[in-house]
Enzyme design. Structure first.
Site, PDB file in Angstrom:
ATOM      1  N   HIS A  82     -18.625  -1.768  -1.550  1.00 41.72           N
ATOM      2  CA  HIS A  82     -18.008  -0.439  -1.543  1.00 41.72           C
ATOM      3  C   HIS A  82     -18.711   0.480  -2.537  1.00 41.72           C
ATOM      4  CE1 HIS A  82     -14.880   2.590  -1.176  1.00 41.72           C
ATOM      5  NE2 HIS A  82     -14.903   2.696  -2.490  1.00 41.72           N
ATOM      6  N   ASP A 161      -1.020   4.576   0.252  1.00 40.44           N
ATOM      7  CA  ASP A 161      -2.085   5.214  -0.521  1.00 40.44           C
ATOM      8  C   ASP A 161      -2.322   6.640  -0.021  1.00 40.44           C
ATOM      9  OD1 ASP A 161      -4.521   5.461  -2.218  1.00 40.44           O
ATOM     10  OD2 ASP A 161      -5.468   5.518  -0.255  1.00 40.44           O
ATOM     11  N   SER A 183      -5.903   2.729  -5.799  1.00 43.86           N
ATOM     12  CA  SER A 183      -6.072   3.400  -4.512  1.00 43.86           C
ATOM     13  C   SER A 183      -7.264   2.813  -3.750  1.00 43.86           C
ATOM     14  CB  SER A 183      -6.280   4.902  -4.772  1.00 43.86           C
ATOM     15  OG  SER A 183      -6.768   5.562  -3.637  1.00 43.86           O
TER      16      SER A 183
HETATM   17  N1  URA Z   1     -11.049   7.606  -3.830  1.00 45.33           N
HETATM   18  C1  URA Z   1      -9.936   6.951  -3.433  1.00 45.33           C
HETATM   19  O1  URA Z   1      -9.941   6.275  -2.430  1.00 45.33           O
HETATM   20  N2  URA Z   1      -8.814   7.098  -4.178  1.00 45.33           N
HETATM   21  C2  URA Z   1      -8.759   7.836  -5.294  1.00 45.33           C
HETATM   22  O2  URA Z   1      -7.722   7.889  -5.923  1.00 45.33           O
HETATM   23  C3  URA Z   1      -9.930   8.511  -5.685  1.00 45.33           C
HETATM   24  C4  URA Z   1     -11.059   8.373  -4.940  1.00 45.33           C
END
Ligand code: URA
Ligand code: CA
Length: 436
Positions: A82, A161, A183
């Site tokens: 990621h 989220d 998140s």
């Molecule tokens: N990217 C995400 O997926 N979540 C966040 O809180 C910030 C950046």
């Protein structure tokens, strides 16, 4: 249990347990806890922070709020990769086939572009016919058959989220390390891999502009992986200038093909090898990152990764001829050469400005529903540290219409100096579970 008491507890700096965090997340997702209470909770987290255990419980609660992928039918250890988002970051398209060519399964869920950063799914969709929407069993079968699959991240992943992010966005609570880390990791965990290699970008084109912030975020995410029993390693990497030479969807596919053929930019090749090496170690394929690096370098030399890329493309409905003939990818109608107004060393190439310019050309989304132009983008002809004469080409703008202000905007991305700039590391730091 009352939301009020949990907000008060967090406001006082005490740690919540898993049951309490689940109560908040489930209640909020079901509409039983109001926005104002959740907003107050996020603000309390912003000021009081969270322990690694709390951050992990928050990530798990959000991961459990929607569909979770079950990749257990894939043989071998599945490691996901990621990136926190960069400009010209084509590494997934290089790393996925390269790692798969070593026999290690890569089941990758990727996103689309948003704002000034690109997304792997949009890039892949510039390959004629390529399908990114596969059902779970189709995806699992493909990975078992050819060791690699890349699909679009399901919209039903981690709905909590999505709700929480929208709330944070309007209550000045986005930039909290436990909230960002949970998140990102909630979506990774829901996507089902056994472990993660995270590329945390820092610099002008990154979400985390300062290196110290990037290191903190990397530590928070590695700690979640550790607590959740999913081995995680993070590399904190440079996003001061764009990665490689190409920025834009079809252009980056072309660049990935060139890189897999052993003819890529130094920075993109090196980062891909380093990320891939960490994946091979976490998957148990190699004992050390150094050993894994050599294995991957050999796969570049023999073009095994390129052959795997072609297999990936044909298995997902794309035209495999693009490997030998990238002109089959969407081509922009106009190509404008940007020429240097200076003679000297290139001191910087502003990744954020380049990212915004490419978005303005039509390659990126202003909003979630924007339609994008896969053919447009910028091809750099120079990198930081190159010496240029006046009038020498700096970049080529690929556009679908004649340029208006973009020529000046592109020039404005470059800064010059008379002395060579001091070289900056590509990879600043590696964070492992021993660091958290
Ligand atoms: N990217 C995400 O997926 N979540 C966040 O809180 C910030 C950046
Ligand atoms: Ca690139």
């Amino acid at each position: 249990m009352q939301a009020y008491d949990l907000i008060l507890k967090k406001r006082r700096g005490e740690a919540l347990n898993a049951e309490e965090i689940n109560f908040l997340i489930n209640g909020y997702t079901q509409g039983l806890i109001a926005d104002y209470q959740m907003a107050a909770f996020c603000m309390a987290v912003y000021f009081q922070g969270m322990t690694p255990r709390e951050t992990t419980d928050l990530a798990l609660a959000m991961a459990n709020s929607g569909m979770k992928y079950d990749l257990s039918a894939i043989s071998g250890v599945v490691i996901d990769k990621h990136s926190t988002g960069g400009v010209g970051d084509t590494t997934t398209l290089i790393v996925a086939p390269l790692v798969a060519s070593c026999g290690v399964p890569v089941a990758k869920m990727s996103g689309r572009s948003l704002g000034h950063t690109g997304g792997t799914i949009d890039k892949l969709e510039s390959i004629p016919g390529f399908r990114c929407e596969l059902a779970q069993d189709e995806f699992v079968n493909q990975v078992n058959r050819i060791k690699v699959g890349i699909i679009s991240q399901s919209a039903v992943i981690a709905p909590a989220d999505k709700l929480l992010y929208a709330l944070r966005d309007v209550t000045a609570t986005v930039d909290s390390f436990p909230l960002i880390a949970s998140s990102i990791m909630s979506k990774k965990i829901a996507a089902g891999a056994d472990g993660f290699v995270l590329d945390v970008k820092t610099g002008s084109g990154a979400f985390m502009k300062e290196r110290e912030q990037a290191v903190n975020l990397a530590k928070a995410m590695v700690a979640i992986g550790k607590e959740a029993g999913k081995p995680t390693v993070a590399l904190v990497t440079d996003m001061e200038q764009p990665l490689g030479y190409m920025i834009g969807n079809a252009l980056e596919v072309k660049e990935a093909i060139q890189t897999l053929a052993g003819d890529g930019a130094w920075d993109l090749t090196e980062l891909s090898l380093r990320i891939g090496a960490e994946m091979l170690v976490l998957a148990g394929h190699s004992a050390t990152a150094e050993e894994a690096y050599e294995v991957l370098l050999e796969k570049l030399k023999t073009k095994a990764g390129l052959i795997k890329m072609q297999e990936l493309i044909s298995n997902q409905g794309g035209d495999p001829r693009v490997i030998d003939d990238p002109s089959l990818l969407p081509q922009a109608a106009y190509q404008t050469v940007i020429r240097s107004t200076h003679c000297g060393y290139i001191k910087s190439i502003d990744a954020l400005k380049i990212g915004r310019l490419v978005m303005q050309l039509g390659a990126g989304r202003q909003t979630k529903d924007s339609v994008i132009d896969l053919s447009v983008g910028i091809e750099l002809k120079q990198k930081v540290g190159s010496y240029v004469e006046q009038n020498q080409p700096l970049a080529v703008i690929h556009s679908s219409r004649p340029l208006s202000t973009e020529y000046e905007a592109a020039l404005d991305c470059f800064a010059f100096s008379q002395a060579p700039p001091r070289p900056q590391p590509l990879i600043w730091q590696k964070i492992t579970d021993a660091d958290v």
